[in-house]
Each structure stands twice: as C-alpha cells, then as structure tokens.
Motif scaffolding. Structure first.
Motif, PDB file in Angstrom:
ATOM      1  N   TYR A 236       0.835  -1.205   0.000  1.00 13.36           N
ATOM      2  CA  TYR A 236       0.000   0.000   0.000  1.00 13.36           C
ATOM      3  C   TYR A 236       0.875   1.262   0.000  1.00 13.36           C
ATOM      4  O   TYR A 236       0.666   2.184  -0.798  1.00 13.36           O
ATOM      5  CB  TYR A 236      -0.916  -0.003   1.229  1.00 13.36           C
ATOM      6  CG  TYR A 236      -1.622   1.307   1.477  1.00 13.36           C
ATOM      7  CD1 TYR A 236      -2.846   1.578   0.873  1.00 13.36           C
ATOM      8  CD2 TYR A 236      -1.068   2.278   2.309  1.00 13.36           C
ATOM      9  CE1 TYR A 236      -3.497   2.798   1.097  1.00 13.36           C
ATOM     10  CE2 TYR A 236      -1.702   3.488   2.539  1.00 13.36           C
ATOM     11  CZ  TYR A 236      -2.916   3.736   1.933  1.00 13.36           C
ATOM     12  OH  TYR A 236      -3.541   4.928   2.146  1.00 13.36           O
TER      13      TYR A 236
ATOM     14  N   TYR B 263       1.267   4.037  -2.949  1.00 12.46           N
ATOM     15  CA  TYR B 263       0.944   5.419  -2.583  1.00 12.46           C
ATOM     16  C   TYR B 263       2.110   6.351  -2.906  1.00 12.46           C
ATOM     17  O   TYR B 263       1.920   7.464  -3.417  1.00 12.46           O
ATOM     18  CB  TYR B 263       0.605   5.470  -1.098  1.00 12.46           C
ATOM     19  CG  TYR B 263       0.457   6.859  -0.535  1.00 12.46           C
ATOM     20  CD1 TYR B 263      -0.669   7.623  -0.809  1.00 12.46           C
ATOM     21  CD2 TYR B 263       1.443   7.404   0.279  1.00 12.46           C
ATOM     22  CE1 TYR B 263      -0.805   8.905  -0.286  1.00 12.46           C
ATOM     23  CE2 TYR B 263       1.318   8.679   0.806  1.00 12.46           C
ATOM     24  CZ  TYR B 263       0.189   9.424   0.514  1.00 12.46           C
ATOM     25  OH  TYR B 263       0.062  10.684   1.034  1.00 12.46           O
TER      26      TYR B 263
ATOM     27  N   ASN C 240      -6.345   4.618  -3.596  1.00 16.49           N
ATOM     28  CA  ASN C 240      -5.083   4.938  -4.262  1.00 16.49           C
ATOM     29  C   ASN C 240      -5.034   4.386  -5.677  1.00 16.49           C
ATOM     30  O   ASN C 240      -4.464   5.010  -6.579  1.00 16.49           O
ATOM     31  CB  ASN C 240      -3.905   4.379  -3.457  1.00 16.49           C
ATOM     32  CG  ASN C 240      -3.543   5.271  -2.278  1.00 16.49           C
ATOM     33  OD1 ASN C 240      -3.912   6.443  -2.250  1.00 16.49           O
ATOM     34  ND2 ASN C 240      -2.850   4.723  -1.312  1.00 16.49           N
TER      35      ASN C 240
END
Length: 513
Positions: A274, A278, A313
């Motif tokens: 993640y 990002y 995202n």
C-alpha cells in the motif's frame, strides 16, 4: 486416553442445555433466529419495526418485546461464532490467525485450569507459549508463562517453577520495551489524525521519537519494536514529501521479508505494498504505480477496510495516469462491494468526490446523470478539520463546473471563495502547487474567458507549477487529478465555450440577414 476422557467428562457435564451456535442446515430455516439473519442479509438497512412485522406479521407491543429478546439471543449466538471464523485466507492480516491461535489456546487453558485438569492445561499452555514465541507475541508469552508458574506452584514442582519464573522475567522486560515503543508511536499516530497544524508540529518532534524507538529496538530486537521504528520512519518521509525514500524503504523491507529476515507470521506485506503504491502516486510515477497496484490489489480481501483504502489509491493512480475509463471501472467495483456501507461517512464522501471528478472529465461515459451531478457539486460536503485533505479539490471542481456552465455569478462567488481560502490556508511554501493553480483559475476570469489569452498568460505560472514539488502529507491537500491536466481541461472548456458562443453569433447574424 486419560486426558481425553477427562476432557469429555468436563464438556458433557458442563455443556449448555441450549446450543450457543446457529444451525445453518436446511432444517433450521423455520427457526426465528435463522429467519432474522436471512432478513438482515436481504436488507441490511431494515428497521426494528420492519423486522418485527416481517417475523411476526405485526408490530404489536407483545411482538416488539418478543423481537427484543430474539435480537439479544441472535446477537449472542453471532458473537459465539466469532470463535470459528475462517482465518486461513491470506488476503487478511497474516498475524491475525496466529494471534487468535494463541488466544484460543489460552482461553481453553484457563477453563481447564479452573476445572482442575492440570495435565492437559500444562500441555496446552506450553503449546501456547511456543506459538507466542514463534509469532513474537510477547504479551501472550507473558500470560502463558505466568499461568505456568502458577500451575507449577500448585503442583509443588520447584525446579519447573524456577525455570519458568526466569523465562517470565525475560518476557516481562521485553514487553516493557515494546509497550514503551507502542506509546511513543501511538503519540505520533494521534497527531496524524488531528489538524494540519498538529501534523506540522509533529514534523519537529519525529526525529526525537525515531531516536527513542531506535534505542528501544537495539535493546529488544523484536519484530514489534522493529515495526514501530519502521512505521515512524515511513511517517517522517510521508510528512516531508520524500516519496522516493518511501519507495526505497518499502522495497528494501520487502526484500528482507522475502529473505526470511522478518517474522513471516507478523510482517504485513499488504501495508508495505500500500505504501509503495501510494509513494508512486505522490512522486508522479502514476504509470508504474498503476501497474504495481494491479498486482498488489489481489492481496486484499473485499470485506476489509484496507481493500477500500488501497482501492482509493488505485483509482487516484488511474486518474493521474489519464486512464479515466479504468478509474470508472474501479469506482464501480467499490460501489458494488456489499461492504461499502461499512466505511465511515468521510470515506464514503471521498468516493462521492471521486465519482464527481470522473463524471466531470468524462460525462459521456459516467452513470451519473447531469441533473444529479449539478445538485451534487452545489452541495459537496465540507471537509473541514483545519481545511485538510480535499477542500481544495472541492473548490476546484465547483469552479470548473461553473466555468463549463458559463455561470458568471457562480464563478464570481467561487472566485471569492478561492481567494479567501488561499489567504487563510495556503500561505505555506509547501502549498505552492495549490497556490499556483488557484492563480491559473483566477486568470480565466481576469482574461474574460478568452482561451488564447489565458493560454498565453498562463505559461509562466504553468512552468512554475510543473517544477513545484509535491507537498508532504503534513500539508494534506490531495490532487485527485494533477493540476497540469486540470488546467488543460479548463482551456478545453474555454475553447468549447468560445466556439459555442461564436456559433450562436453566426446563427444570429444569419437570422438577421
């Protein structure tokens, strides 16, 4: 067989008269308990009155009392089923299944110890301790070791008691270090959840936090202290906008995990992925980030909140890469997820804002009707909290909407809003990109919506915008679509409006002629 025989006697003698779990077989379909679950599955937003009528045919005082008893019974049975959830799916947090194994064993042991079944209790306690140590769950190692000490004292076994007491002291000392690390990280995490001003203050405090966590990890050398130190490092880079360093850190940590240098039962590769995706988004590497997001997304279970966070995202990466069709597909995937309503209100509002932006850039393929979009834009939620996050995105969308509609009154009111917002909240150097884009929007009004004049006069501002770095998370504003792309969209709107105006003038002259 003595242990098994004793266990069988305990369970048969002490079992409940009524089963504490649901029978999900076909024969249970007529039971009110099961019917209530079916009604809730069919319509999760059902009211108590609707459910009472559905189950008993009417909502009389007696049936309402009966329903409240049913509701309490069903809730307790559902809570009992939490002991038996399938934790094997790798798309959930990996540490959860191992932590719950420790908890389950400890629960079983406490019951057996209370029943005086010491032999089996000791066997399971030692298993619990081994699993706690293997997963580096220090708090459960302390619980298991402490109860083993109590057990050996009861059994008058001084040698085992002394050996376990020594181990317990070591685990307690380690737990103190981990708890201190947790408190330090918790303080920084709370600051992140507050206002932009608090986040900026945190920037000055983070080096000291990081130094303390490094000292604690040097002493403890456990996964828990490593993880807190790792998280604070990522936080510091995120707040300052050093996304290249986040990519380096997450990539290096993933390699450590692959080499077996991090506890496989604790390391959460989903969080690592993640943060990596990002960081690609915020460092203007949307194409590469989009490819990574497609690979990483399969590791998230649709029932988890993390699935939605990652998908946000993923959508932003698609928008920044100019793949608006892909962004729309991902948006629809989120809206169709049966767990969508489980999100907090602020999260659902963000999805509304994404949908509005996608509609605005591609209204011809958007499922949102123009009338509904117009209403939505004019009543966008106020993301206050010290004006962090999405306020700029809302103001920009509203301005562009009025620009497309050629609503001069609406534009002038938005223009004043933009100026006030800039004066109050965009004075810091790190908000330069938002400042520059606001000035570009103001330029459209100053140049009387002339597309050629706007394009020419915008060049110096646009050059500065392209050179301006992305702000760190401490400054909070998110570009749903990059400002450079939005400016081109604004010029396209001006050109289309000018063409329509020219066509109307030609048509008017022809009618007069």
């Amino acid at each position: 067989m003595e242990k098994l025989s004793n266990l069988a006697k305990i369970v048969t003698d002490r079992r409940l008269k009524e089963a504490p779990l649901f029978d999900f077989s076909a024969r249970a379909a007529k039971h009110k308990d099961y019917q209530l679950i079916q009604l809730l599955e069919a319509d999760p937003d059902s009211t108590q009155l609707q459910l009472t009528k559905g189950l008993y045919g009417k909502a009389s005082p007696a049936s309402l009392i009966t329903f409240r008893k049913l509701k309490s019974r069903v809730q307790q049975k559902l809570l009992n089923h939490l002991y038996f959830l399938d934790q094997a799916d790798p798309r959930h947090l990996v540490s959860r299944r191992y932590e719950l194994q420790c908890l389950s064993l400890y629960h079983q042991v406490t019951v057996l110890y209370g029943e005086g079944e010491y032999a089996l209790a000791e066997q399971l306690l030692r298993k619990c301790l081994r699993q706690a140590l293997d997963g580096e769950f220090t708090q459960y190692a302390v619980l298991a070791a402490r109860l083993l000490c109590t057990l050996y004292a009861d059994l008058r076994q001084p040698a085992r008691y002394k050996a376990m007491s020594t181990q317990l002291l070591k685990y307690q000392q380690l737990l103190l270090l981990e708890d201190e690390a947790g408190q330090i990280y918790g303080s920084s995490k709370l600051a992140l959840a507050h206002t932009v001003r608090t986040r900026r203050t945190l920037l000055n405090e983070i080096p000291a936090y990081q130094e303390k966590l490094q000292r604690l990890h040097d002493k403890a050398k456990s996964f828990t202290t490593f993880n807190y130190l790792y998280l604070i490092r990522l936080t510091q880079q995120e707040l300052t906008g050093n996304y290249a360093e986040i990519i380096r850190l997450t990539s290096a940590t993933a390699r450590q995990a692959a080499q077996g240098k991090l506890n496989r039962k604790r390391f959460d590769k989903r969080f690592n992925n993640y943060m990596n995706a990002y960081a690609h988004l915020r460092s203007k590497q949307a194409e590469k980030g989009l490819a990574l997001a497609e690979e990483y997304f399969k590791d998230f279970h649709p029932s988890s909140g993390n699935w939605f966070f990652f998908l946000e995202n993923y959508v932003l990466l698609a928008l920044h890469a100019g793949q608006y069709g892909k962004a729309l597909q991902l948006l629809e995937l989120a809206l169709k997820n049966p767990y969508f309503r489980k999100q907090r209100v602020a999260a659902r509002q963000r999805w509304d804002l994404f949908r509005a932006y996608i509609h605005f850039v591609q209204p011809e393929v958007s499922p949102l009707r123009l009338r509904h979009f117009n209403q939505f834009v004019q009543t966008l939620p106020d993301y206050s909290r010290d004006k962090q996050g999405y306020n700029v995105a809302i103001l920009i969308l509203q301005f562009l909407h009025y620009l497309r509609q050629q609503d001069v009154d609406g534009l002038l009111s938005r223009l004043e809003g933009l100026r006030k917002y800039e004066r109050r909240h965009l004075r810091d150097a790190a908000t330069l990109r938002s400042q520059l884009f606001f000035r570009l929007l103001v330029l459209t009004v100053k140049e009387h919506f002339n597309p050629q004049a706007c394009e020419k006069k915008a060049q110096p501002l646009l050059k500065r915008l392209r050179e301006a770095p992305q702000p760190g998370e401490a400054f909070a504003e998110i570009e749903i679509i990059p400002y450079e792309a939005l400016w081109q969209l604004a010029l396209d709107i001006l050109a289309a409006n000018a063409a329509r105006e020219q066509a109307r003038e030609v048509a008017a002259r022809q009618r007069v002629g």
